[in-house]
Scaffold this motif. Sequence first.
Motif, short mmCIF file in Angstrom:
data_model
loop_
_atom_site.label_atom_id
_atom_site.label_comp_id
_atom_site.label_asym_id
_atom_site.label_seq_id
_atom_site.Cartn_x
_atom_site.Cartn_y
_atom_site.Cartn_z
N LEU A 42 0.85 -1.19 0.00
CA LEU A 42 0.00 0.00 0.00
C LEU A 42 0.89 1.24 0.00
CD1 LEU A 42 -2.73 -1.09 2.58
CD2 LEU A 42 -2.86 -1.13 0.09
N ALA A 43 1.22 1.69 -1.18
CA ALA A 43 2.14 2.82 -1.31
C ALA A 43 1.52 4.09 -0.75
CB ALA A 43 2.50 3.02 -2.79
N GLY A 44 2.34 4.85 -0.04
CA GLY A 44 1.91 6.15 0.45
C GLY A 44 1.05 6.13 1.69
N VAL A 45 0.85 4.96 2.30
CA VAL A 45 0.01 4.85 3.49
C VAL A 45 0.87 4.95 4.74
CG1 VAL A 45 -1.59 3.39 4.77
CG2 VAL A 45 -1.68 3.46 2.27
N GLU A 46 0.52 5.85 5.63
CA GLU A 46 1.21 5.93 6.92
C GLU A 46 0.70 4.80 7.80
OE1 GLU A 46 1.89 8.94 10.74
OE2 GLU A 46 0.44 9.46 9.16
N ARG A 47 1.60 3.92 8.24
CA ARG A 47 1.22 2.75 9.01
C ARG A 47 1.40 3.03 10.51
NH1 ARG A 47 3.59 1.94 4.42
NH2 ARG A 47 2.91 0.37 2.91
N LEU A 48 0.34 2.79 11.27
CA LEU A 48 0.33 3.12 12.69
C LEU A 48 0.09 1.85 13.51
CD1 LEU A 48 -2.01 6.24 12.40
CD2 LEU A 48 0.48 6.25 12.53
N PRO A 49 1.07 1.38 14.27
CA PRO A 49 0.84 0.20 15.11
C PRO A 49 -0.23 0.47 16.17
CG PRO A 49 3.18 0.71 14.92
CD PRO A 49 2.45 1.89 14.38
N PHE A 50 -1.12 -0.53 16.38
CA PHE A 50 -2.17 -0.42 17.39
C PHE A 50 -2.48 -1.81 17.90
CE2 PHE A 50 -6.96 0.03 18.10
CZ PHE A 50 -6.80 0.45 19.41
N ASP A 51 -2.24 -2.02 19.20
CA ASP A 51 -2.43 -3.35 19.76
C ASP A 51 -3.84 -3.60 20.26
OD1 ASP A 51 -2.59 -1.87 22.09
OD2 ASP A 51 -0.76 -2.67 23.00
N GLY A 52 -4.73 -2.63 20.10
CA GLY A 52 -6.10 -2.78 20.54
C GLY A 52 -6.33 -2.46 21.99
N ARG A 53 -5.26 -2.11 22.71
CA ARG A 53 -5.37 -1.84 24.15
C ARG A 53 -4.77 -0.50 24.57
NH1 ARG A 53 -3.33 -6.90 23.60
NH2 ARG A 53 -1.26 -6.20 24.21
N THR A 54 -3.84 0.01 23.77
CA THR A 54 -3.07 1.17 24.20
C THR A 54 -3.20 2.30 23.19
OG1 THR A 54 -1.46 -0.37 25.14
CG2 THR A 54 -0.81 1.95 24.96
N PRO A 55 -3.72 3.46 23.62
CA PRO A 55 -3.77 4.60 22.70
C PRO A 55 -2.36 5.14 22.47
CG PRO A 55 -4.49 5.26 24.89
CD PRO A 55 -4.28 3.77 24.94
N THR A 56 -2.14 5.70 21.30
CA THR A 56 -0.84 6.27 20.99
C THR A 56 -1.01 7.70 20.50
OG1 THR A 56 -0.79 5.65 18.64
CG2 THR A 56 -0.07 3.99 20.24
N GLY A 57 0.03 8.49 20.71
CA GLY A 57 0.01 9.87 20.25
C GLY A 57 -0.09 9.97 18.74
#
Length: 289
Positions: A42-57
Motif C-alpha cells: 500500500l504505497a503512500g500509506v502511513e502505518r500506525l501500530p495499534f495493539d487494541g489496548r493502548t492509545p498512541t500519540g
Amino acid sequence: MRLLVFGLGYSASHFIRLHGGRFASVAGTFRSPEPVAGIASLAGVERLPFDGRTPTGAIEGAIRTATHVLTSIAPDEAQDPVLQLFGEALRRSPALRWVGYLSTVGVYGDAGGAWIDETAPVRPTLARNAVRAEVESRWLDLGREGGVDVQVFRLSGIYGPGRNAVVNLKRGTARRVVKPGQVFNRVHVADIAGAVMAGIGRPKAGPFFNVTDNEPAPPQDVVTYAAALMGIEPPPEIPYDDARMSPMARSFYGENKRVSNRLMRETLGHVPLYPTYRDGIRACLDADG
C-alpha cells in the motif's frame, strides 16, 4: 479529504488500493507485529501500530487531521476498542466529517430463509453479533454527539482475490457441506470498496446499508461452480449433520436469510460489479490463476 483507517485488514486494504488515490493522505492501523500480507504494497500509506489496548500519540494526531475515518476492527467480547480508546478524541476532532463502520449482516440473526432488508429487526442469535449491534448504535451516537455523518455497512460473506473457492480448491480445503434449504449471501471485496466510496459521496444517506450480492445461494453451489471453471471434479457432498466443523463454522449455518441490497443500489448508487457468485468466482479465477 484525509483518510484514517482503523484496521488494515483484507477489506480496508482493498479499499485503499482501489480508492486511496482520491485522498490527500491515508493512514491506517495494524495490530500484528508483522502486518498482514499486502499491507506492504500500500504505497503512500502511513502505518500506525495499534495493539487494541493502548492509545498512541500518533493515532491521536491522525484523528485530529482526518476528515474521514473507516473502521474495520471487530469488537472484542464486550466493546469496540476504537470507541473505548479514541471515542472522545473522535468527538472532539475539528476536521472529522464522516465515519464508516464495517459491520455484518449477522446482526439480523436468523430469518428462516426469508428475504430481509434494512428495515428488518436486529435480532442477533450469536453473542458476537449482539456486541456488533450494540457497537453500531454507539457509533451512531458518536455521530449525533459530534455532528459527524456515520454510515454502517453490513457485510455478507466476504471473498475476493486470495480468499475464495478457487484458492480453497487448489489448497485441497474446499468442502461441499449440504444443509437443505440453506443459503448465504456473499460480497466481493471490490464491491465493499465501491459501496464505501459511494457512501463517502452521499454522506447524508443511510445510516444502514446491506453490502451484498444480488443472489443468495447454497454454499455447495459455489464450490461446484468454481470446480467446473477449473475443469476439475468438485469434492464430494457432505451432509451437514455428518460434517466436522469448528463451532465458529457451524454457527454460520444456524442462520438462514436472503439479504436485499436494494438500498445500496438505489440510495448509494453502487450497482455490484459482481452481482452473483458466478461473476465473482470467474474474476477470482482470473486473479488467482
